[in-house]
Design a protein around this motif. Structure first.
Motif, PDB file in Angstrom:
ATOM      1  N   CYS A  37     -12.816 -26.555  22.237  1.00 26.62           N
ATOM      2  CA  CYS A  37     -13.265 -25.275  21.680  1.00 26.62           C
ATOM      3  C   CYS A  37     -12.821 -24.075  22.498  1.00 26.62           C
ATOM      4  O   CYS A  37     -12.496 -23.029  21.940  1.00 26.62           O
ATOM      5  CB  CYS A  37     -14.770 -25.269  21.469  1.00 26.62           C
ATOM      6  SG  CYS A  37     -15.721 -25.457  22.968  1.00 26.62           S
ATOM      7  N   GLU A  38     -12.776 -24.212  23.821  1.00 26.52           N
ATOM      8  CA  GLU A  38     -12.355 -23.073  24.645  1.00 26.52           C
ATOM      9  C   GLU A  38     -10.921 -22.686  24.337  1.00 26.52           C
ATOM     10  O   GLU A  38     -10.589 -21.504  24.287  1.00 26.52           O
ATOM     11  CB  GLU A  38     -12.503 -23.395  26.135  1.00 26.52           C
ATOM     12  CG  GLU A  38     -13.932 -23.610  26.580  1.00 26.52           C
ATOM     13  CD  GLU A  38     -14.412 -25.050  26.370  1.00 26.52           C
ATOM     14  OE1 GLU A  38     -13.596 -25.922  25.971  1.00 26.52           O
ATOM     15  OE2 GLU A  38     -15.602 -25.299  26.581  1.00 26.52           O
ATOM     16  N   LEU A  39     -10.063 -23.674  24.119  1.00 30.44           N
ATOM     17  CA  LEU A  39      -8.670 -23.414  23.778  1.00 30.44           C
ATOM     18  C   LEU A  39      -8.570 -22.662  22.453  1.00 30.44           C
ATOM     19  O   LEU A  39      -7.843 -21.681  22.340  1.00 30.44           O
ATOM     20  CB  LEU A  39      -7.885 -24.727  23.693  1.00 30.44           C
ATOM     21  CG  LEU A  39      -6.436 -24.628  23.254  1.00 30.44           C
ATOM     22  CD1 LEU A  39      -5.632 -23.800  24.245  1.00 30.44           C
ATOM     23  CD2 LEU A  39      -5.842 -26.020  23.105  1.00 30.44           C
ATOM     24  N   ALA A  40      -9.325 -23.106  21.466  1.00 26.76           N
ATOM     25  CA  ALA A  40      -9.304 -22.433  20.165  1.00 26.76           C
ATOM     26  C   ALA A  40      -9.824 -21.011  20.282  1.00 26.76           C
ATOM     27  O   ALA A  40      -9.261 -20.076  19.701  1.00 26.76           O
ATOM     28  CB  ALA A  40     -10.132 -23.222  19.147  1.00 26.76           C
ATOM     29  N   GLU A  41     -10.890 -20.827  21.047  1.00 27.02           N
ATOM     30  CA  GLU A  41     -11.452 -19.482  21.243  1.00 27.02           C
ATOM     31  C   GLU A  41     -10.420 -18.552  21.864  1.00 27.02           C
ATOM     32  O   GLU A  41     -10.203 -17.435  21.390  1.00 27.02           O
ATOM     33  CB  GLU A  41     -12.687 -19.536  22.142  1.00 27.02           C
ATOM     34  CG  GLU A  41     -13.886 -20.171  21.493  1.00 27.02           C
ATOM     35  CD  GLU A  41     -15.040 -20.354  22.478  1.00 27.02           C
ATOM     36  OE1 GLU A  41     -14.994 -19.785  23.593  1.00 27.02           O
ATOM     37  OE2 GLU A  41     -15.988 -21.061  22.131  1.00 27.02           O
ATOM     38  N   LEU A  42      -9.774 -19.002  22.933  1.00 23.88           N
ATOM     39  CA  LEU A  42      -8.784 -18.173  23.617  1.00 23.88           C
ATOM     40  C   LEU A  42      -7.586 -17.869  22.728  1.00 23.88           C
ATOM     41  O   LEU A  42      -7.085 -16.734  22.715  1.00 23.88           O
ATOM     42  CB  LEU A  42      -8.327 -18.859  24.912  1.00 23.88           C
ATOM     43  CG  LEU A  42      -9.366 -18.927  26.016  1.00 23.88           C
ATOM     44  CD1 LEU A  42      -8.853 -19.775  27.175  1.00 23.88           C
ATOM     45  CD2 LEU A  42      -9.737 -17.536  26.495  1.00 23.88           C
ATOM     46  N   ALA A  43      -7.129 -18.868  21.991  1.00 24.90           N
ATOM     47  CA  ALA A  43      -5.969 -18.668  21.124  1.00 24.90           C
ATOM     48  C   ALA A  43      -6.273 -17.678  20.009  1.00 24.90           C
ATOM     49  O   ALA A  43      -5.455 -16.819  19.690  1.00 24.90           O
ATOM     50  CB  ALA A  43      -5.512 -20.005  20.542  1.00 24.90           C
ATOM     51  N   VAL A  44      -7.446 -17.773  19.433  1.00 19.75           N
ATOM     52  CA  VAL A  44      -7.823 -16.837  18.369  1.00 19.75           C
ATOM     53  C   VAL A  44      -8.033 -15.448  18.949  1.00 19.75           C
ATOM     54  O   VAL A  44      -7.579 -14.448  18.381  1.00 19.75           O
ATOM     55  CB  VAL A  44      -9.077 -17.330  17.608  1.00 19.75           C
ATOM     56  CG1 VAL A  44      -9.583 -16.271  16.657  1.00 19.75           C
ATOM     57  CG2 VAL A  44      -8.746 -18.603  16.830  1.00 19.75           C
ATOM     58  N   LEU A  45      -8.695 -15.359  20.095  1.00 18.12           N
ATOM     59  CA  LEU A  45      -8.904 -14.053  20.741  1.00 18.12           C
ATOM     60  C   LEU A  45      -7.574 -13.367  21.063  1.00 18.12           C
ATOM     61  O   LEU A  45      -7.448 -12.146  20.918  1.00 18.12           O
ATOM     62  CB  LEU A  45      -9.729 -14.209  22.011  1.00 18.12           C
ATOM     63  CG  LEU A  45     -11.225 -14.451  21.796  1.00 18.12           C
ATOM     64  CD1 LEU A  45     -11.891 -14.847  23.108  1.00 18.12           C
ATOM     65  CD2 LEU A  45     -11.888 -13.233  21.205  1.00 18.12           C
ATOM     66  N   ALA A  46      -6.582 -14.146  21.470  1.00 14.72           N
ATOM     67  CA  ALA A  46      -5.269 -13.574  21.790  1.00 14.72           C
ATOM     68  C   ALA A  46      -4.631 -12.933  20.567  1.00 14.72           C
ATOM     69  O   ALA A  46      -3.896 -11.954  20.688  1.00 14.72           O
ATOM     70  CB  ALA A  46      -4.358 -14.655  22.362  1.00 14.72           C
TER      71      ALA A  46
END
Length: 129
Positions: A92-101
């Motif tokens: 989930c952290e990876l998805a959060e960071l990728a979407v935030l970017a």
């Protein structure tokens, strides 16, 4: 929609059902289909990758995040919906960071897709402060 596109989308859906319990294998088989020009095939791939996203498969998460840049609104929407499976997954952290970017992407349509995906990707009770 061409007949070939219909066949591709149907094949992807069938593969997704067959590989539902094998998320890593599903990524290897399905992610390359995100490079085809047919938006219906890409949407079918996004749907088929949902179990892989829920399992925290990085390849699926990154491939679907890349789809938030797609020219097709349908593909961006399907990718955002599939990424919602990451809300409480190991990746989930990876998805959060990728979407935030993607919130700083120069294309307003891509930023909008990121905003749409953000609410469902960020874990409940977490996210940026």
């Amino acid at each position: 929609l061409s007949e070939g596109g219909l066949v591709q989308a149907a094949a992807v859906s069938a593969l997704g059902r067959m590989l539902k319990e094998e998320p890593r294998r599903a990524c290897v088989v399905l992610c390359p289909s995100l490079d085809v020009p047919c938006e219906h095939t890409k949407c079918a791939v996004a749907e088929a990758l949902r179990p892989a996203v829920a399992a925290g498969e990085r390849r699926a998460i990154l491939a679907l995040c890349a789809c938030l840049h797609d020219t097709s609104v349908s593909v961006r929407k399907a990718a955002g919906e599939a990424l919602s499976e990451a809300a409480n997954a190991p990746g989930c952290e990876l998805a959060e960071l990728a979407v935030l970017a993607r919130l700083s992407h120069p294309n307003p349509s891509c930023r909008r897709s990121a905003v749409d995906a953000l609410g469902s990707v960020v874990r409940r009770g977490s996210g940026p402060a």
